[in-house]
Design an enzyme around this catalytic site. Structure first.
Site, PDB file in Angstrom:
ATOM      1  N   ASP A  30       0.839  -1.202   0.000  1.00 28.80           N
ATOM      2  CA  ASP A  30       0.000   0.000   0.000  1.00 28.80           C
ATOM      3  C   ASP A  30       0.874   1.252   0.000  1.00 28.80           C
ATOM      4  OD1 ASP A  30      -2.735  -0.998   0.068  1.00 28.80           O
ATOM      5  OD2 ASP A  30      -2.199  -1.842   2.024  1.00 28.80           O
ATOM      6  N   GLN A 249      -2.380 -41.389   3.125  1.00 28.12           N
ATOM      7  CA  GLN A 249      -1.351 -40.346   3.132  1.00 28.12           C
ATOM      8  C   GLN A 249      -0.182 -40.809   3.979  1.00 28.12           C
ATOM      9  OE1 GLN A 249      -2.531 -36.151   3.844  1.00 28.12           O
ATOM     10  NE2 GLN A 249      -2.101 -35.949   1.670  1.00 28.12           N
ATOM     11  N   ASP A 365       1.993 -33.294  -3.618  1.00 27.73           N
ATOM     12  CA  ASP A 365       1.266 -33.092  -4.866  1.00 27.73           C
ATOM     13  C   ASP A 365       1.370 -31.622  -5.302  1.00 27.73           C
ATOM     14  OD1 ASP A 365      -0.199 -32.615  -2.508  1.00 27.73           O
ATOM     15  OD2 ASP A 365      -2.117 -32.902  -3.516  1.00 27.73           O
ATOM     16  N   GLU A 559       0.044 -21.260   3.364  1.00 25.29           N
ATOM     17  CA  GLU A 559       0.327 -22.687   3.257  1.00 25.29           C
ATOM     18  C   GLU A 559       1.800 -22.965   2.982  1.00 25.29           C
ATOM     19  OE1 GLU A 559      -1.430 -26.223   0.333  1.00 25.29           O
ATOM     20  OE2 GLU A 559      -1.189 -24.188  -0.439  1.00 25.29           O
TER      21      GLU A 559
END
Length: 623
Positions: A30, A249, A365, A559
């Site tokens: 900003d 998994q 993945d 993430e």
């Protein structure tokens, strides 16, 4: 010091002045003056809030009060001026874990069913026929609420049956428990963002963070839901959705149990039930010859199912499908449709998707390490995890069950599992260790050779404790420098992806991206082998990266990160979860939250001081 404010008024004025790109956040991008004057409504006293970080904190505090519908309220300036490390850790501990917690029951069902990945007109919940209590509970709830459907999975369902659910996908039920006079869902913690279900290996790392933050009951609940999945679905699922019924998994259930008992010894009957289930999973999921167990005696990832994985976004496989569309002289969308419907069956493409589904089972993945080869590999990661299983089971039997434990008519002593672990360690070192490179590589058991892709999984044997001192030394001195960036280790080395064509999609688990589980397993591995100073360095690098992005971008905890740019701005496949929110991040991202709490628990106080002022890692350490 507290200031009494007109919340709506100050909120609007702050955004108008400072949020120049209108993204409902105050960030380093900003172009406002980065200086805002607060005026106390009662005393007319003034104070100046300056800088991106403090202005973003002000916005977050105002947003919380707005959500509480408070027109006038006091703002505590101490919260605005809070040191970054304390603020991030506090919000994880006090807010984020609760925001990420879900239950599948009357109270929590709609939050689970009505998420962005739900495609059915009426949301569907599938319950195993084996769970008679769950079937009755949810069928009664279906009649009462009339806003979702219950599907009952038959006993002994097949992969062909699972494929029929792709036209009517849904969530899979998890455990219920009796609380006072009501049945309630056993709680679980989701990763965050668009991920609104319980994921397999994410849940272990989340459990590590929960234990640090004194949330033992939630951690035990994760174990209870692991057990429920194995009993009712045959495996710990990739996640509790219908299209994951054929896919597991990375196995970390035993590690979770060991972490729990080292935190506080639970009721031994609870532990007995879980240890029985861990051994059941080991035997029935991982040790079936020709499936996930191979002729070498080592394991592989090997998902069931046929054809394209259901969960990907439209167009994800266009680069793979295009040559086949040409082969069959069809437009790519028409070929995709006929292939999905199995009107066209192509053995070569089917084999590609066996590898692709197995890659997704690995949790990585996607990565160029595993594309079109995954099911042919005795990978370092799965065999490190299973070595840890064998050592953990031995430890639990020896220390809690007087060295004798029976499962389905077989009696085990701790030494039985030590023998399994010794066999696996020797095989991993025989097939996967490369002395010249100072790394572990996956072993291609089909072509009987190592697959020399340099991946962060080379450090998993450090975590599992299966290296000797020479191997550990080489991993730390030769391999590790090839992965280090300012903010931690990348998923692969730069050299490992140097030959990948530019028109191939950038894979998110490769260079230059960094992920929390890779960091956490590395830290523990370094500590296991006495490389304490190097562990401090690697912890500092990762926590610096998280802190820097949170300070500069309105508390964002994503993430994953691009370690080449030390940024959460990732433009690889799937984008970056945890970056989309208005005004205030409510939940962070599960395993990144956990990595922050875990790292802080270990980091020396002098490095925490440097972290608060964002001292550059390369000013403290030599790469």
């Amino acid at each position: 010091m507290k200031f009494s404010l007109n919340i709506d008024k100050v909120f609007r004025e702050l955004l108008l002045q400072e949020d120049t790109d209108n993204d409902k956040k105050i960030t380093k991008d900003d172009n406002g003056p980065k200086r805002f004057v607060l005026v106390d409504e009662k005393t007319k006293a003034e104070t100046v809030i300056e800088g991106t970080y403090h202005l973003a904190n002000l916005l977050q505090e105002l947003a919380v009060l707005k959500e509480k519908k408070m027109e006038f309220a006091e703002i505590d300036l101490a919260r605005i001026q809070e040191d970054p490390v304390d603020r991030i850790s506090r919000k994880i501990r006090e807010d984020y874990w609760d925001e990420l917690t879900r239950t599948i029951d009357e109270k929590g069902l709609m939050q689970i069913l009505q998420d962005e990945k739900t495609t059915n007109e009426i949301p569907t919940l599938y319950v195993s026929a084996k769970d008679e209590q769950g079937v009755k509970y949810f069928q009664d709830l279906e009649k009462e609420l009339q806003n979702f459907k219950v599907g009952v999975l038959p006993l002994g369902y097949t992969e062909e049956y699972v494929a029929t659910l792709n036209t009517k996908p849904g969530i899979l039920a998890l455990g219920l428990e009796q609380r006072l006079n009501n049945l309630e869902g056993v709680p679980f913690v989701v990763p965050g963002g668009r991920f609104n279900e319980m994921y397999g290996w994410d849940s272990y790392f989340i459990g590590v963070g929960l234990l640090i933050d004194n949330q033992l009951e939630k951690t035990m609940a994760i174990a209870d839901n692991f057990k429920y999945q194995i009993v009712h679905y045959g495996k710990i699922l990739n996640a509790n959705r219908s299209y994951y019924l054929t896919r597991t998994q990375p196995p970390l259930y035993s590690s979770l149990l060991v972490d729990i008992v080292k935190n506080k010894v639970p009721d031994l009957e609870w532990l007995r039930g879980h240890l029985e289930t861990v051994i059941l999973e080991y035997n029935t999921v991982w040790m079936v010859q020709g499936e996930r167990l191979t002729s070498t005696g080592l394991n592989r990832y090997k998902s069931g199912g046929v054809g394209m994985p259901f969960e990907v976004e439209p167009g994800h496989f266009d680069d793979v499908l295009a040559p086949y569309a040409t082969k069959y002289n069809l437009p790519i969308r028409e070929f995709e449709k006929q292939y999905l419907n199995r009107t066209i069956v192509d053995a070569g493409l089917d084999e590609y998707f066996v590898h692709d589904r197995s890659l997704r089972e690995s949790g990585h993945d996607t990565t160029n390490r595993l594309i079109d080869i995954c099911a042919n590999l005795n990978s370092v990661d799965i065999n490190s995890f299973l070595y840890k299983y064998e050592k953990d089971i031995s430890y639990l039997i020896k220390n809690y069950f007087e060295d004798s434990f029976q499962v389905e008519g077989t009696t085990y002593a701790s030494q039985d599992w030590e023998n399994k672990a010794t066999f696996r360690k020797n095989k991993i070192n025989e097939l996967c260790w490369n002395e010249a490179a100072g790394m572990y590589f996956d072993y291609d058991f089909v072509n009987k050779k190592q697959f020399p892709f340099e991946a962060a999984t080379t450090f998993f044997p450090l975590w599992a404790g299966l290296c000797d001192e020479n191997q550990a030394k080489k991993l730390v001195e030769i391999a590790l420098p090839q992965f280090i960036q300012a903010g931690g280790i990348t998923g692969s080395t730069k050299e490992s992806v140097a030959g990948i064509p530019e028109d191939v999609p950038q894979r998110q688990w490769d260079y230059p991206f960094g992920w929390a589980p890779h960091q956490m397993l590395l830290w523990e591995g370094l500590i296991n082998y006495g490389y304490l100073d190097k562990a401090q360095e690697m912890i500092y690098r990762w926590l610096w990266l998280i802190t820097k992005n949170a300070v500069e971008y309105n508390g964002t905890i994503p993430e994953k990160f691009n370690l080449e740019t030390s940024s959460h701005k990732v433009f690889a496949e799937y984008g970056n979860v945890g970056t989309e929110f208005d005004y205030i991040s409510k939940e962070g991202f599960g395993w990144v939250n956990a990595s922050y709490q875990y790292g802080l628990q270990i980091l020396n106080d002098n490095f925490k001081t440097e972290l608060n002022v964002l001292t550059l890692p390369d000013d403290l350490f030599k790469v």
